[in-house]
Scaffold this motif. Structure first.
Motif, PDB file in Angstrom:
ATOM      1  N   MET A  88       0.830  -1.211   0.000  1.00 34.37           N
ATOM      2  CA  MET A  88       0.000   0.000   0.000  1.00 34.37           C
ATOM      3  C   MET A  88       0.864   1.260   0.000  1.00 34.37           C
ATOM      4  O   MET A  88       0.496   2.267  -0.587  1.00 34.37           O
ATOM      5  CB  MET A  88      -0.915   0.024   1.236  1.00 34.37           C
ATOM      6  N   GLU A 125      -4.235  -4.091  -6.681  1.00 29.21           N
ATOM      7  CA  GLU A 125      -5.556  -3.470  -6.726  1.00 29.21           C
ATOM      8  C   GLU A 125      -5.527  -2.054  -6.175  1.00 29.21           C
ATOM      9  O   GLU A 125      -6.315  -1.207  -6.562  1.00 29.21           O
ATOM     10  CB  GLU A 125      -6.544  -4.302  -5.887  1.00 29.21           C
ATOM     11  N   ASP A 126      -4.625  -1.844  -5.234  1.00 30.77           N
ATOM     12  CA  ASP A 126      -4.658  -0.572  -4.510  1.00 30.77           C
ATOM     13  C   ASP A 126      -3.263  -0.228  -4.012  1.00 30.77           C
ATOM     14  O   ASP A 126      -2.464  -1.123  -3.694  1.00 30.77           O
ATOM     15  CB  ASP A 126      -5.624  -0.704  -3.308  1.00 30.77           C
ATOM     16  N   PHE A 127      -2.935   1.013  -3.999  1.00 32.03           N
ATOM     17  CA  PHE A 127      -1.796   1.569  -3.247  1.00 32.03           C
ATOM     18  C   PHE A 127      -2.070   3.047  -3.102  1.00 32.03           C
ATOM     19  O   PHE A 127      -2.917   3.599  -3.825  1.00 32.03           O
ATOM     20  CB  PHE A 127      -0.455   1.304  -3.958  1.00 32.03           C
ATOM     21  N   LEU A 128      -1.413   3.676  -2.151  1.00 27.97           N
ATOM     22  CA  LEU A 128      -1.663   5.099  -1.923  1.00 27.97           C
ATOM     23  C   LEU A 128      -1.297   5.879  -3.185  1.00 27.97           C
ATOM     24  O   LEU A 128      -0.182   5.776  -3.678  1.00 27.97           O
ATOM     25  CB  LEU A 128      -0.847   5.624  -0.734  1.00 27.97           C
TER      26      LEU A 128
END
Lengths: 1003, 109
Positions: free
Chosen positions: A688, A890-893
């Motif tokens: 993330m 799918e997601d990271f900052l």
């Protein structure tokens, strides 16, 4: 003339003389004098000139409210401008000089402004210096700068020392007059811890001057007894010469103690700033007399009636021999009576009230003083000194009924409670119509964390002006404060004050009421900023309805006295002009400090070497001894370059680059951030945090990673090493270590608090040394202890081991494109390892290199630097770093933000290399111009330089920059106008200038 | 110079020990969210003259993030509580309702 008289003078010691100088002239005063009283005793009534019109000005007041008598005090490293003569205690050798004049106080060229006063009304500067635009820089600003400013700036470094002092108390009492003393006694007797502060050197305030009795005895006796009882109480601290400067949130208050101003030869700090946390605060700050607005009320010799009384009673000096008193209330009669008793002739009391006053008027009349009721001053005559007044009817327009010669005028427009401290943190005011004053509204006090009031006003500061009311009010206020702080006070009747009763005052905001324009143009409201009744009326005519706007337009109350004398008169004048009620117009905001406090006191000990801590690596001293030129990086100091004898800094940098590329260099990389991230969810967490995948990294391997904010912008980069199954070590930039650690903690604690991850900032636990260059491996193998061959430790791998007998962790990573090892050791062994590498490396021409060499090495390779290529608006995609952004995750900052339309705009400027056509070095930050101009008439731009250096490796200038459609425009030429007047032409290239295939680091 | 009690270490911390962190109880919108939701998450903030829920970090103390319910007009503090929650504690809400009838803040009232 003003002079010392034989009687009175309760604060001076007539047996001790003190010598001082004013404008170089020697004078004699007495111990106990203020500079003001001593100047008055020497017939020096004119003390300065005014700020705008350079009018002669003298003493108006006797205390902190004085607007005119500001002097430059001291000499050389102890010079300080704008010191109030009225609050400056006289000492032997004091040196003062007057302000706002040239060439001299008596003869001043700037006084010509006064002749043009009718052309210099409120808003003159705003209206006049608008056009033509080009005149601002070359004509208007230099003119205004030359004529503006109050006093002179000291030219030498302040030789004095200052300190901060932290205090915690149950009840803080501000003001050591009879109200403050009674409040401190009440709270102290209840058992509360009390801190009592008085701004002047004397206890008792002005009550001893005003007369009356307490419990049948003179006021001074009460003061003496109160002080000795308080001094005997172990729970009470008394501080005189200590001003309550400000009240802030949740019971925080500042005190400003002047320790040695009255005796500069004494050792120790000059000022002390008290940083106080009080459960309850009692403001017993008294009241300030208001001037009357009549024409010529600023001529030296016109003073507040109470001040004139102070000078006679406290210091035995009188401002004149033939005095006229103008008033709208009874209190000024006390001045007339005092002057009469001191042998000064009181020619008239002009009482604006048709019916006159109460018992005090009878006393004055019995003394033979002539009293004219319904009368006013039409105009004061005289320039540098009062020579007379014309008397008129208060209800008229100023037509003279008679002219009276005199040499001083006492004026009293009534009293205003000092509500400043009450108001600092949100205490509200209420308008008291009977006394024509704003006083604290007890229903709306400043509130603390519990939602309840923590400030109580007491005595005159609360609108209780009569002596009996003062003592009762102070007792009630302090009992309430003590109770709120958790102490129950025994119910003891307050001491009985007795003073002559007074008839009600009649508000007078202009004298005479219908004064014609020429008179209003000479009726001053704000002495220090030269604001007159006519200025405020002009502002009202021009549409300024808000008192805050009028203040800024006319500068009313914006001087160093913050409108202590002018505030109420000014807003009453505004209310009258707007045909509004005074409470509807309201007051301006009261802001701390109450009077100006020294910058030294604010800084305290935090100056010079202790201003800010400096972070030093374990090898700092070695660098210092080897010619390091320091570069501040955050709180760290890093060597910029190591200069050898006879070398310029530029030469040293060039040598370091060449040597590192050709042989081997060593760099102190200890400042790089090292954050350990550990736990079962550490990999998930780092996925993330970073744009690329960190969870798949194998133990023993390293990966370069990018970090973005949730807004998508690149905030940091660095190499991440996986230590074991659940442990990663994240390297950050030097400046980013603390910030990134906090960033990680914020997300862990506030978003993913159920993830099992710990972080620890180990930056200072390890020293880190980079050994860089073709001979790097040879040097380390000579040192011995580990197999550092290509096969055993490949590029982007790390191993634990030992070198030269020292336990180390070796990372094979490169920020230079060279064969490179970064070696981490416990900080305590950093210097030992550094020495060993330097010793062994000497045979291979090893040299230390600094940050500038590091920059050139990375720029030659097209590596970005956070803070150069990024500025908080740059996303990784702008820098061609797509390869470091995971498409699988799918997601990271930052991922969602980077999908926003502005972030995917093909017109975003992109990173390219830039090569000047003539080999010169582009100016840093230069913009590439495009065709045409923008709506402001500035050239359009299409790119800018982010990093630029002379590369000794390539023998020419190299640069990186962000350019519109840059990567699609290879080979195109751009023009960069420099601030040196030259225009630089550069070709768009690939940002990798050296060893494009990366062969050198892969050996 | 506020004083807020850190709910972790129990210290009544002076504001100089604390670092402010803006509005509390934001719901994160990530990949897949709509433009409006994401925009509001990034940029839209309450700015009340009255009770506000704020994030603070005991930066020069135990390092922990916590939330404070504080009135911006009177500086009254209704309570501080750990940041590991998506809504204010019931007792804090009860205190605010009692002190300010009819009060509301975002979805809380």
């Amino acid at each position: 003339m003003s002079t010392r008289i034989a009687s009175h003078g309760r604060l001076i010691d007539r047996n001790t003389t003190v010598s001082f100088t004013f404008n170089g002239k020697s004078f004699i005063g007495h111990a106990g004098d203020t500079l003001a009283s001593a100047l008055m005793a020497n017939d020096q009534m004119m003390i300065g000139r005014s700020f705008k019109y350079h009018r002669p000005r003298g003493l108006v007041a006797s205390g902190a409210e004085e607007p005119n008598a500001l002097v430059g005090l001291g000499t050389g490293s102890r010079f300080e401008p704008n010191q109030r003569a009225t609050t400056t205690e006289l000492f032997d050798g004091l040196s003062a000089r007057s302000q706002n004049h040239w060439p001299s106080l008596e003869h001043d060229i700037g006084a010509i402004n006064s002749l043009f006063a009718r052309f210099l009304p409120a808003g003159f500067y705003y209206k006049t210096f608008m056009y033509p635009r080009s005149f601002w820089k070359s004509v208007y600003e230099p003119f205004i700068r030359q004529s503006a400013g109050l006093g002179q700036v000291p030219t030498e470094r302040d030789a004095d020392t200052y300190e901060h002092f932290y205090a915690f108390t149950d009840v803080l009492v501000i003001g050591g007059g009879v109200a403050g003393l009674q409040a401190a006694l009440t709270a102290g007797r209840a058992g509360a811890k009390v801190l009592l502060m008085e701004q002047s050197a004397h206890w008792g305030g002005r009550a001893p001057v005003d007369g009356g009795t307490i419990d049948g005895a003179p006021v001074e006796e009460f003061v003496e007894q109160a002080v000795s009882e308080l001094e005997a109480m172990p729970n009470v601290t008394l501080r005189n010469r200590c001003m309550g400067a400000g009240i802030y949130d949740h019971g925080y208050a500042l005190g400003y103690e002047r320790l040695t101003d009255h005796g500069p030869a004494q050792p120790g700090p000059r000022h002390r700033l008290w940083r106080i946390r009080a459960k309850q605060i009692v403001t017993a700050t008294g009241a300030i007399e208001r001037p009357l607005a009549f024409a010529g009320n600023d001529v030296p010799g016109v003073m507040l009636a109470s001040a004139m009384r102070d000078y006679v009673v406290n210091y035995g000096v009188t401002p004149g021999q033939r005095v006229i008193v103008a008033t709208n209330n009874d209190d000024a009669y006390r001045t007339a009576i005092t002057l009469h008793e001191a042998g000064v002739q009181v020619l008239r009391i002009l009482d604006a009230r048709n019916s006159g006053g109460g018992p005090l008027m009878s006393v004055a009349r019995e003394l033979g003083i002539r009293i004219d009721c319904g009368r006013a001053i039409g105009k004061v005559k005289g320039g540098k000194r009062v020579t007379g007044v014309s008397v008129c009817a208060q209800e008229g327009q100023g037509g003279a009924l008679e002219d009276v010669a005199c040499d001083a005028v006492a004026m009293s427009g009534g009293w205003s409670p000092v509500v400043h401290l009450w108001s600092h943190c949100g205490g509200k005011l209420t308008w008291d119509d009977a006394h024509a004053m704003f006083r604290p509204d007890p229903q709306r006090p400043p509130t603390g964390a519990d939602g309840l009031g923590y400030v109580t006003a007491a005595g005159a500061a609360n609108g209780a002006l009569a002596l009996d009311a003062v003592l009762e009010d102070a007792t009630v206020a302090a009992s309430a404060a003590a109770r709120a702080a958790g102490f129950k006070s025994k119910s003891v009747a307050p001491p009985q004050g007795a003073a002559s009763p007074e008839a009600p005052l009649e508000p007078v905001w202009l004298m005479p009421r219908q004064a014609e324009t020429p008179l209003r143009m000479k009726s001053w409201l704000d002495y220090q900023n030269d604001v007159k009744v006519s200025d405020v009326q002009l502002a009202a005519r021009e549409g300024y309805e808000s008192v805050e706007h009028t203040k800024r337009y006319t500068t009313l109350g914006m001087a160093t006295d913050q409108g202590k004398l002018s505030n109420i008169n000014g807003l009453a004048t505004l209310a009258d002009a707007l045909q509004a009620e005074i409470p509807q117009v309201g007051t301006t905001t009261f802001r701390p400090p109450y009077t100006p406090i020294s910058m030294g006191a604010i800084a305290g000990e935090a100056r010079g070497e202790v201003f800010q801590p400096i972070r030093k690596t374990p090898m700092h001293d070695w660098h210092e001894a080897h010619g390091a030129e320091w570069e501040p990086v955050g709180h760290w100091r890093r060597p910029y370059a190591y200069r050898r004898p006879g070398e310029s800094t530029h030469d040293a940098v060039m040598r370091e680059v060449k040597n590192t590329r050709e042989a081997v260099g060593m760099l102190d990389a200890s400042t790089l951030g090292k954050i350990l991230v550990k736990g079962p969810d550490a990999g998930r967490f780092l996925d993330m945090m970073y744009t690329n995948m960190m969870s798949t990294l194998k133990p023993g391997k390293c990966r370069y990673g990018l970090m973005c904010s949730e807004n998508g912008f690149l905030i940091d980069d660095g190499v991440v090493a996986r230590i074991d199954d659940d442990t990663w070590l994240c390297h950050t930039t030097t400046g980013g270590a603390d910030r990134i650690h906090a960033h990680m903690e914020e997300w862990l604690q506030t978003e993913w608090w159920d993830w099992q991850v710990y972080t620890a900032n180990l930056t200072e636990q390890y020293a880190q040394i980079a050994v860089v260059g073709p001979m790097a491996r040879t040097v380390l193998e000579t040192l011995g202890g580990m197999d550092l061959s290509k096969e055993s430790l490949g590029f982007m791998e790390w191993r634990d081991g030992a070198l030269g007998g020292i336990p180390v962790r070796v990372y094979r990573i490169s920020f230079s494109g060279e064969l490179s090892y970064e070696i981490a050791v416990p900080a305590s062994l950093g210097q030992a390892l550094w020495d060993k590498i330097a010793d062994v490396g000497a045979a291979y021409r090893i040299m230390p290199y600094g940050t500038e060499c590091l920059h050139i090495l990375r720029a030659e390779k097209g590596f970005i630097m956070i803070g150069d290529e990024t500025d908080g608006t740059v996303i990784p995609q702008d820098l061609g770093l797509h390869w470091a952004i995971s498409k699988k995750k799918e997601d990271f900052l930052g991922k969602r933000a980077q999908e926003r339309s502005h972030m995917t705009d093909p017109d975003r400027w992109k990173l390219v290399g830039l090569e000047t056509t003539d080999g010169s070095t582009l100016p840093d930050g230069a913009y590439a111009v495009a065709e045409g101009v923008n709506p402001n008439g500035q050239r359009n731009v299409q790119g800018r330089v982010t990093s630029t250096y002379h590369s000794p490796t390539l023998g020419r200038g190299i640069a990186m920059g962000l350019v519109l459609h840059g990567p699609d425009r290879m080979g195109e030429l751009l023009e960069f106008p420099g601030t040196d007047g030259k225009t630089y032409t550069a070709k768009i290239t690939d940002p990798v200038f050296y060893d494009k295939d990366g062969e050198k680091q892969n050996v | 110079m506020l004083i807020l009690r850190c709910p972790y270490c129990g210290v009544d911390a002076d504001e100089t020990e604390l670092a402010p962190g803006g509005e509390a109880h934001l719901k994160r919108f990530g990949p897949g969210s709509g433009d409006d939701d994401f925009h509001d998450y990034l940029f839209t903030r309450e700015n009340p003259r009255g009770v506000h829920f704020e994030r603070w970090r005991h930066a020069h103390g135990c390092g922990k993030w916590f939330h404070a319910a504080r009135a911006t007009d009177t500086l009254q503090v209704f309570g501080t509580y750990p940041a590991q929650t998506s809504e204010p504690p019931k007792e804090v809400l009860a205190l605010i309702r009692a002190a300010r009838p009819g009060w509301s803040w975002r979805e809380f009232a």
